[in-house]
Design a protein around this motif. Structure first.
Motif, mmCIF file in Angstrom:
data_model
loop_
_atom_site.group_PDB
_atom_site.id
_atom_site.type_symbol
_atom_site.label_atom_id
_atom_site.label_comp_id
_atom_site.label_asym_id
_atom_site.label_seq_id
_atom_site.Cartn_x
_atom_site.Cartn_y
_atom_site.Cartn_z
ATOM 1 N N ARG A 142 39.770 13.576 -23.856
ATOM 2 C CA ARG A 142 38.382 13.468 -24.312
ATOM 3 C C ARG A 142 38.047 12.024 -24.682
ATOM 4 N N LEU A 143 39.021 11.340 -25.288
ATOM 5 C CA LEU A 143 38.771 9.941 -25.679
ATOM 6 C C LEU A 143 38.537 9.053 -24.459
ATOM 7 N N ALA A 144 39.111 9.469 -23.327
ATOM 8 C CA ALA A 144 38.899 8.676 -22.116
ATOM 9 C C ALA A 144 37.489 8.898 -21.585
ATOM 10 N N ASP A 145 36.877 10.028 -21.965
ATOM 11 C CA ASP A 145 35.575 10.404 -21.392
ATOM 12 C C ASP A 145 34.379 10.140 -22.294
ATOM 13 N N VAL A 146 34.533 10.414 -23.578
ATOM 14 C CA VAL A 146 33.354 10.375 -24.450
ATOM 15 C C VAL A 146 33.565 9.378 -25.595
ATOM 16 N N ALA A 147 32.441 8.945 -26.164
ATOM 17 C CA ALA A 147 32.521 7.879 -27.161
ATOM 18 C C ALA A 147 32.911 8.387 -28.539
ATOM 19 N N LEU A 148 32.628 9.663 -28.834
ATOM 20 C CA LEU A 148 32.955 10.185 -30.170
ATOM 21 C C LEU A 148 33.642 11.537 -30.057
ATOM 22 N N MET A 241 26.272 6.000 -37.239
ATOM 23 C CA MET A 241 27.024 6.306 -36.019
ATOM 24 C C MET A 241 26.100 6.404 -34.817
ATOM 25 N N GLN A 242 24.919 6.965 -35.060
ATOM 26 C CA GLN A 242 23.978 7.110 -33.954
ATOM 27 C C GLN A 242 23.621 5.735 -33.387
ATOM 28 N N ARG A 243 23.406 4.783 -34.291
ATOM 29 C CA ARG A 243 23.100 3.418 -33.855
ATOM 30 C C ARG A 243 24.299 2.810 -33.139
ATOM 31 N N ALA A 244 25.468 3.012 -33.726
ATOM 32 C CA ALA A 244 26.667 2.368 -33.177
ATOM 33 C C ALA A 244 26.986 2.923 -31.787
ATOM 34 N N LEU A 245 26.757 4.225 -31.599
ATOM 35 C CA LEU A 245 27.107 4.830 -30.307
ATOM 36 C C LEU A 245 26.268 4.235 -29.176
ATOM 37 N N SER A 246 24.997 3.912 -29.480
ATOM 38 C CA SER A 246 24.201 3.323 -28.399
ATOM 39 C C SER A 246 24.315 1.798 -28.397
ATOM 40 N N PRO A 260 31.905 19.454 -37.936
ATOM 41 C CA PRO A 260 31.431 18.461 -36.957
ATOM 42 C C PRO A 260 30.400 17.513 -37.565
ATOM 43 N N LEU A 261 30.293 16.317 -37.014
ATOM 44 C CA LEU A 261 29.287 15.358 -37.495
ATOM 45 C C LEU A 261 27.901 15.702 -36.939
ATOM 46 N N ARG A 262 27.887 16.496 -35.865
ATOM 47 C CA ARG A 262 26.636 16.913 -35.231
ATOM 48 C C ARG A 262 25.831 15.734 -34.704
ATOM 49 N N LEU A 263 26.478 14.919 -33.906
ATOM 50 C CA LEU A 263 25.786 13.795 -33.281
ATOM 51 C C LEU A 263 25.697 14.048 -31.786
ATOM 52 N N PRO A 264 24.656 13.516 -31.140
ATOM 53 C CA PRO A 264 24.543 13.744 -29.699
ATOM 54 C C PRO A 264 25.755 13.166 -28.970
ATOM 55 N N GLY A 265 26.277 13.921 -28.025
ATOM 56 C CA GLY A 265 27.405 13.418 -27.232
ATOM 57 C C GLY A 265 28.750 13.597 -27.898
ATOM 58 N N GLU A 266 28.760 14.121 -29.134
ATOM 59 C CA GLU A 266 30.033 14.284 -29.842
ATOM 60 C C GLU A 266 30.864 15.404 -29.196
#
Ligand SMILES: Nc1ncnc2c1ncn2[C@@H]1O[C@H](COP(=O)(O)OP(=O)(O)O)[C@@H](O)[C@H]1O
Ligand SMILES: [Mg+2]
Length: 488
Positions: A142-148, A241-246, A260-266
């Protein structure tokens, strides 16, 4: 040192270089595509070595002949044969032909991006991770695929232990520094930003715009950041986190939290307790294949070198792991006692499980000093309604369905404030926060881990609600039986 003078590549001792989807390992003369070693001919490897060395620049045919064929005179079409072979392995776009001039590796190396300023080692104790090979692989994938990626699960289930191993592996794989941030000691939400900035060696301006400044400073930095123990800081973390992810797309985040943190893409990975054999009549060699048994035996043997899992004790060991729900924290605490007083005596002590404390030197931080502390911490983070519903689930030994929970935990028919709907909402939230487990068989049943149930019992007693809840439980079960009999 500029790329053109990258001598480590020539010397054969060079570090691996990472591109999107593939990895060049000069020291081992290996090429990995999507993590898998692929066969590559010696000459093609030499051509690739030159292109990697000069990545982003044009390499003329003469240069290639001189460096990859070491001046041996060969026909020019030998080059195009090797380039075709490389394109087959790496994709047609990876090497560009510049007509009449030469070739250029167009893939950008991820190693050229700036690294996190200062790497941190994962926290102690660094013990061998047992029974989590499949989970570890999932986290790494998952770490290879997604940011969080967020690891959730009840306190003591092994989130930090798994994150520690995934962190070490991922940093080693990418040969990049990572940052480990333990958020447990951060009590005030307003300190989240400064704690992160400090860990990431970013200087924040005074006054407003600090969040922007942090994200801007991270810009194109690459690496893995672990945020361990996030559960109490979700509100403060979410906007940041939302800012950092983008705004900082090169960073990967691995969070551990009871929910869960409930962030998009998590990507949320819920960690189950370690596996326990369904039957104690297994041979020792089979029983030890289960994570819970392996952990118990390892910890007992650490304290008592004479201990061996054998035909005589395997049944008792499996029974103990079962009573501890396969929960690693509980297993470690019990193991310390097994070494001291023997397995039978520990079985007898289990009624006071919440008093089991971590053996010296092996506590998982202040919050995990005893199982009670672990649950106190989780319970303290619940809303008043969630606390009420959680403790009222205590009578359900062996699991329950939502409807029974509603009957037992609601009290609006007796003048209280909690109705059936509130119970349902609280139940969903308790599952989310890892205080209630969902049955694995998909039957819609729920259950409390035994240690959670003990905490619920203690809370029920302090709230003076034991009698009321027992009465409601007895009534609900009697109603169920009556309905079942009428239907039969
Ligand atoms: N798979 C495992 N192998 C070995 N030890 C483990 C494993 N999982 C957990 N532990 C140990 O159990 C204890 C509790 O685990 P921890 O990771 O702190 O739980 P959590 O972070 O979920 O609260 C720690 O001492 C940890 O080292
Ligand atoms: Mg933890």
């Amino acid at each position: 040192m500029s790329k053109g003078e990258d001598e480590s590549l020539n010397g054969g001792r060079g570090a691996a270089i990472h591109f999107d989807g593939w990895e060049f390992r000069p020291a081992q003369r290996q090429l990995l595509v999507q993590g898998v070693r692929v066969p590559i001919g010696g000459r093609a490897f030499e051509v690739l070595r030159v292109l990697v060395q000069r990545r982003g620049e044009v390499v003329t045919k003469d240069e290639l002949l001189a460096k990859a064929w070491h001046g041996v005179v060969v026909e020019e079409n030998n080059i195009s044969v090797q380039i075709r072979a490389l394109r087959k392995l790496l994709g047609a776009q990876t090497i560009t032909t510049l007509n009449g001039c030469g070739y250029q590796l167009s893939a950008a190396s991820r190693d050229d991006a700036p690294e996190l300023a200062a790497g941190t080692p994962p926290p102690e104790p660094l013990t061998e991770l047992l029974g989590r090979q499949a989970d570890l692989q999932v986290v790494l994938d998952r770490l290879a695929d997604v940011a969080l990626v967020t690891l959730t699960g009840p306190g003591g289930v092994g989130k930090t232990a798994l994150a520690r191993e995934a962190y070490s592996r991922r940093c080693a794989l990418l040969q990049r520094a990572g940052i480990w941030v333990d958020l447990a000691p951060v009590r005030e939400p307003q300190r989240v930003l400064t704690t992160l900035a400090q860990a990431l060696s970013v200087e924040l301006p005074a006054g407003s715009g600090q969040q922007d400044a942090l994200v801007a400073a991270l810009g194109h930095v690459e690496g893995l950041v672990v945020l361990d123990n996030c559960e109490h800081l979700h509100q403060a973390l979410a906007p940041l986190m939302q800012r950092a992810l983008s705004g900082a797309p090169g960073l990967r985040w691995l969070a551990t939290s009871r929910m869960p943190l409930r962030l998009p893409g998590e990507a949320v990975l819920r960690l189950e307790p370690l596996s326990v054999p369904a039957d104690g009549r297994l041979a020792p060699a089979q029983a030890i294949e289960h994570g819970a048994v392996a952990l118990l035996c390892k910890r007992v043997a650490d304290a008592d070198r004479r201990f061996r899992l054998d035909e005589a004790n395997v049944g008792a060991v499996v029974a103990l792991c079962d009573r501890l729900d396969g929960l690693p924290l509980a297993i470690e605490m019990a193991a310390a006692r097994v070494a001291a007083i023997g397995i039978d005596a520990v079985q007898g002590l289990l009624g006071q499980r919440l008093k089991l404390s971590a053996p010296p030197g092996r506590d998982g931080g202040v919050r995990n000093a005893t199982l009670r502390d672990t649950y106190d911490w989780s319970y303290g983070l619940l809303s008043a309604t969630e606390q009420m519903v959680f403790r009222r689930l205590e009578p359900f030994l062996g699991g329950f369905c939502a409807e029974l929970a509603q009957q037992v935990a609601s009290d609006d028919d007796e003048g209280g404030a909690i109705g059936a709907w509130e119970v349902l909402e609280a139940l969903a939230s308790l599952v989310d926060k890892s205080l209630v487990q969902r049955g694995k068989d998909g039957s819609g049943r729920f259950y409390l881990l035994e240690s959670a149930r003990e905490h619920a019992r203690a809370s029920l007693q302090s709230a003076g609600e034991c009698q009321q809840v027992q009465r409601r439980h007895a009534r609900a079960v009697a109603q169920r039986l009556a309905t079942a009999q009428a239907d039969a």
